[in-house]
Design a protein around this motif. Sequence first.
Motif, PDB file in Angstrom:
ATOM      1  N   PHE A 103      -8.663   8.501  -6.458  1.00 46.02           N
ATOM      2  CA  PHE A 103      -7.320   9.048  -6.322  1.00 46.02           C
ATOM      3  C   PHE A 103      -6.939   9.942  -7.494  1.00 46.02           C
ATOM      4  O   PHE A 103      -7.349   9.708  -8.632  1.00 46.02           O
ATOM      5  CB  PHE A 103      -6.299   7.902  -6.229  1.00 46.02           C
ATOM      6  N   GLY A 104      -6.133  10.937  -7.180  1.00 51.24           N
ATOM      7  CA  GLY A 104      -5.482  11.701  -8.215  1.00 51.24           C
ATOM      8  C   GLY A 104      -4.345  10.905  -8.826  1.00 51.24           C
ATOM      9  O   GLY A 104      -4.011   9.809  -8.333  1.00 51.24           O
ATOM     10  N   PRO A 105      -3.726  11.421  -9.884  1.00 51.84           N
ATOM     11  CA  PRO A 105      -2.660  10.682 -10.568  1.00 51.84           C
ATOM     12  C   PRO A 105      -1.360  10.613  -9.785  1.00 51.84           C
ATOM     13  O   PRO A 105      -0.460   9.863 -10.148  1.00 51.84           O
ATOM     14  CB  PRO A 105      -2.470  11.475 -11.864  1.00 51.84           C
ATOM     15  N   PHE A 158      -4.271  -0.253   3.411  1.00 49.85           N
ATOM     16  CA  PHE A 158      -3.916  -1.065   2.256  1.00 49.85           C
ATOM     17  C   PHE A 158      -3.069  -2.269   2.631  1.00 49.85           C
ATOM     18  O   PHE A 158      -2.312  -2.248   3.606  1.00 49.85           O
ATOM     19  CB  PHE A 158      -3.110  -0.225   1.253  1.00 49.85           C
ATOM     20  N   GLY A 159      -3.164  -3.315   1.801  1.00 46.18           N
ATOM     21  CA  GLY A 159      -2.207  -4.401   1.846  1.00 46.18           C
ATOM     22  C   GLY A 159      -0.960  -4.016   1.063  1.00 46.18           C
ATOM     23  O   GLY A 159      -0.889  -2.927   0.478  1.00 46.18           O
ATOM     24  N   TYR A 210      -2.140  10.406   0.813  1.00 47.89           N
ATOM     25  CA  TYR A 210      -1.483   9.126   1.041  1.00 47.89           C
ATOM     26  C   TYR A 210      -0.082   9.190   0.442  1.00 47.89           C
ATOM     27  O   TYR A 210       0.181   9.972  -0.469  1.00 47.89           O
ATOM     28  CB  TYR A 210      -2.245   7.978   0.364  1.00 47.89           C
ATOM     29  N   PHE A 227      -3.929  -3.715  -5.228  1.00 46.97           N
ATOM     30  CA  PHE A 227      -3.953  -3.507  -3.788  1.00 46.97           C
ATOM     31  C   PHE A 227      -5.353  -3.776  -3.243  1.00 46.97           C
ATOM     32  O   PHE A 227      -6.349  -3.274  -3.782  1.00 46.97           O
ATOM     33  CB  PHE A 227      -3.565  -2.070  -3.439  1.00 46.97           C
ATOM     34  N   MET A 268       5.747   8.516  -3.992  1.00 47.16           N
ATOM     35  CA  MET A 268       4.570   9.036  -4.681  1.00 47.16           C
ATOM     36  C   MET A 268       3.612   9.560  -3.622  1.00 47.16           C
ATOM     37  O   MET A 268       3.386   8.900  -2.599  1.00 47.16           O
ATOM     38  CB  MET A 268       3.871   7.933  -5.481  1.00 47.16           C
ATOM     39  N   PHE A 312      -0.268  10.823  -3.123  1.00 49.58           N
ATOM     40  CA  PHE A 312      -1.594  10.827  -3.728  1.00 49.58           C
ATOM     41  C   PHE A 312      -2.565  11.604  -2.862  1.00 49.58           C
ATOM     42  O   PHE A 312      -2.538  11.493  -1.638  1.00 49.58           O
ATOM     43  CB  PHE A 312      -2.138   9.396  -3.851  1.00 49.58           C
ATOM     44  N   TYR A 352      -8.013  13.405   1.327  1.00 51.28           N
ATOM     45  CA  TYR A 352      -6.989  12.611   1.984  1.00 51.28           C
ATOM     46  C   TYR A 352      -5.670  12.758   1.235  1.00 51.28           C
ATOM     47  O   TYR A 352      -5.643  12.943   0.017  1.00 51.28           O
ATOM     48  CB  TYR A 352      -7.366  11.117   1.967  1.00 51.28           C
ATOM     49  N   GLN A 384       3.252   6.633  -1.015  1.00 52.11           N
ATOM     50  CA  GLN A 384       3.697   5.299  -1.414  1.00 52.11           C
ATOM     51  C   GLN A 384       5.180   5.373  -1.754  1.00 52.11           C
ATOM     52  O   GLN A 384       5.561   5.906  -2.803  1.00 52.11           O
ATOM     53  CB  GLN A 384       2.911   4.785  -2.618  1.00 52.11           C
ATOM     54  N   ILE A 385       5.991   4.840  -0.856  1.00 52.98           N
ATOM     55  CA  ILE A 385       7.411   4.695  -1.168  1.00 52.98           C
ATOM     56  C   ILE A 385       7.538   3.614  -2.233  1.00 52.98           C
ATOM     57  O   ILE A 385       6.798   2.620  -2.218  1.00 52.98           O
ATOM     58  CB  ILE A 385       8.210   4.342   0.103  1.00 52.98           C
ATOM     59  N   LEU A 386       8.462   3.814  -3.173  1.00 52.77           N
ATOM     60  CA  LEU A 386       8.586   2.929  -4.332  1.00 52.77           C
ATOM     61  C   LEU A 386       8.624   1.466  -3.923  1.00 52.77           C
ATOM     62  O   LEU A 386       9.445   1.053  -3.100  1.00 52.77           O
ATOM     63  CB  LEU A 386       9.833   3.282  -5.121  1.00 52.77           C
ATOM     64  N   GLY A 387       7.714   0.679  -4.513  1.00 52.04           N
ATOM     65  CA  GLY A 387       7.702  -0.760  -4.264  1.00 52.04           C
ATOM     66  C   GLY A 387       7.018  -1.166  -2.981  1.00 52.04           C
ATOM     67  O   GLY A 387       6.967  -2.353  -2.659  1.00 52.04           O
ATOM     68  N   GLN A 388       6.468  -0.209  -2.257  1.00 50.91           N
ATOM     69  CA  GLN A 388       5.836  -0.515  -0.989  1.00 50.91           C
ATOM     70  C   GLN A 388       4.342  -0.192  -1.027  1.00 50.91           C
ATOM     71  O   GLN A 388       3.814   0.233  -2.048  1.00 50.91           O
ATOM     72  CB  GLN A 388       6.534   0.241   0.143  1.00 50.91           C
ATOM     73  N   LYS A 389       3.688  -0.415   0.102  1.00 53.30           N
ATOM     74  CA  LYS A 389       2.250  -0.212   0.103  1.00 53.30           C
ATOM     75  C   LYS A 389       1.901   1.260   0.269  1.00 53.30           C
ATOM     76  O   LYS A 389       2.728   2.094   0.623  1.00 53.30           O
ATOM     77  CB  LYS A 389       1.594  -1.042   1.195  1.00 53.30           C
ATOM     78  N   VAL A 390       0.657   1.559  -0.007  1.00 54.69           N
ATOM     79  CA  VAL A 390       0.149   2.915   0.120  1.00 54.69           C
ATOM     80  C   VAL A 390      -0.188   3.167   1.592  1.00 54.69           C
ATOM     81  O   VAL A 390      -0.872   2.353   2.225  1.00 54.69           O
ATOM     82  CB  VAL A 390      -1.101   3.100  -0.757  1.00 54.69           C
ATOM     83  N   ARG A 422       1.378   4.343 -12.317  1.00 55.39           N
ATOM     84  CA  ARG A 422       1.286   4.497 -10.865  1.00 55.39           C
ATOM     85  C   ARG A 422       0.002   5.180 -10.394  1.00 55.39           C
ATOM     86  O   ARG A 422      -0.141   5.473  -9.221  1.00 55.39           O
ATOM     87  CB  ARG A 422       2.532   5.190 -10.304  1.00 55.39           C
ATOM     88  N   GLN A 423      -0.913   5.424 -11.306  1.00 53.43           N
ATOM     89  CA  GLN A 423      -2.226   5.906 -10.884  1.00 53.43           C
ATOM     90  C   GLN A 423      -2.947   4.820 -10.114  1.00 53.43           C
ATOM     91  O   GLN A 423      -2.802   3.644 -10.405  1.00 53.43           O
ATOM     92  CB  GLN A 423      -3.052   6.288 -12.111  1.00 53.43           C
ATOM     93  N   PHE A 435      -1.548   5.907   4.660  1.00 56.30           N
ATOM     94  CA  PHE A 435      -2.309   7.104   4.987  1.00 56.30           C
ATOM     95  C   PHE A 435      -1.410   8.141   5.661  1.00 56.30           C
ATOM     96  O   PHE A 435      -0.620   7.819   6.537  1.00 56.30           O
ATOM     97  CB  PHE A 435      -3.456   6.715   5.919  1.00 56.30           C
TER      98      PHE A 435
END
Lengths: 113, 116
Positions: A104-106, B106-107, A35, B91, A89, A91, A33, A37-43, B43-44, A45
């Motif tokens: 998840f990867g780093p 995710f939330g 995913y 999360f 970010m 992932f 997969y 993640q914009i900074l400060g927001q949720k992850v 951030r991992q 898909f």
Amino acid sequence: EPEVTQTPSHQVTQMGQEVILRCVPISNHLYFYWYRQILGQKVEFLVSFYNNEISEKSEIFDDQFSVERPDGSNFTLKIRSTKLEDSAMYFCASPVGPSDTQYFGPGTRLTVL
Amino acid sequence: AQTVTQSQPEMSVQEAETVTLSCTYDTSESDYYLFWYKQPPSRQMILVIRQEAYKQQNATENRFSVNFQKAAKSFSLKISDSQLGDAAMYFCAYRTPGGANSKLTFGKGITLSVRP
């Protein structure tokens, strides 16, 4: 914890340039997969990939995005012409075990200038 | 569509104390999986704990435990004996039992700070 690796850890690019993000999922796994993640927001898909084909994709995953498995173990996420709002970010994740828990990867931090 | 709600954006706890992070979700499915992931400043995304909806027993992992209320669609995370290293974003996530072919939802996450 099972290991998923990603390269690069940080990528800086100019708007309009192409970027390729790489992931090595848990060995011998056919699913993975991406995913975002914009900074400060949720992850969120982006896309799932199974056995060399896209299994599911979100509305974020438009024609600017593509995924490939170029050599049997590495997976790539390509953004053809980056926009400022692609800064985030990214992932990749591999499902493992009887519950197919995703590990998840780093992550790769993409900065579009 | 499934949704996951974490209504508390931030929480704070004193070191060695206990804190509970809340999560609710909405689904019409009867079988699914719930997860808590921790995201430290690096951030991992690190798996903390997993709960299968068909199991009545709440999951525990060392200092971490959940309170799973299926009827209320609630899935809270309790951290006991909080440590400075627990400071992170947490999360809550939901997944249907599609096996490997099932994405996580995710939330928005909650930022936990730990006071020494």
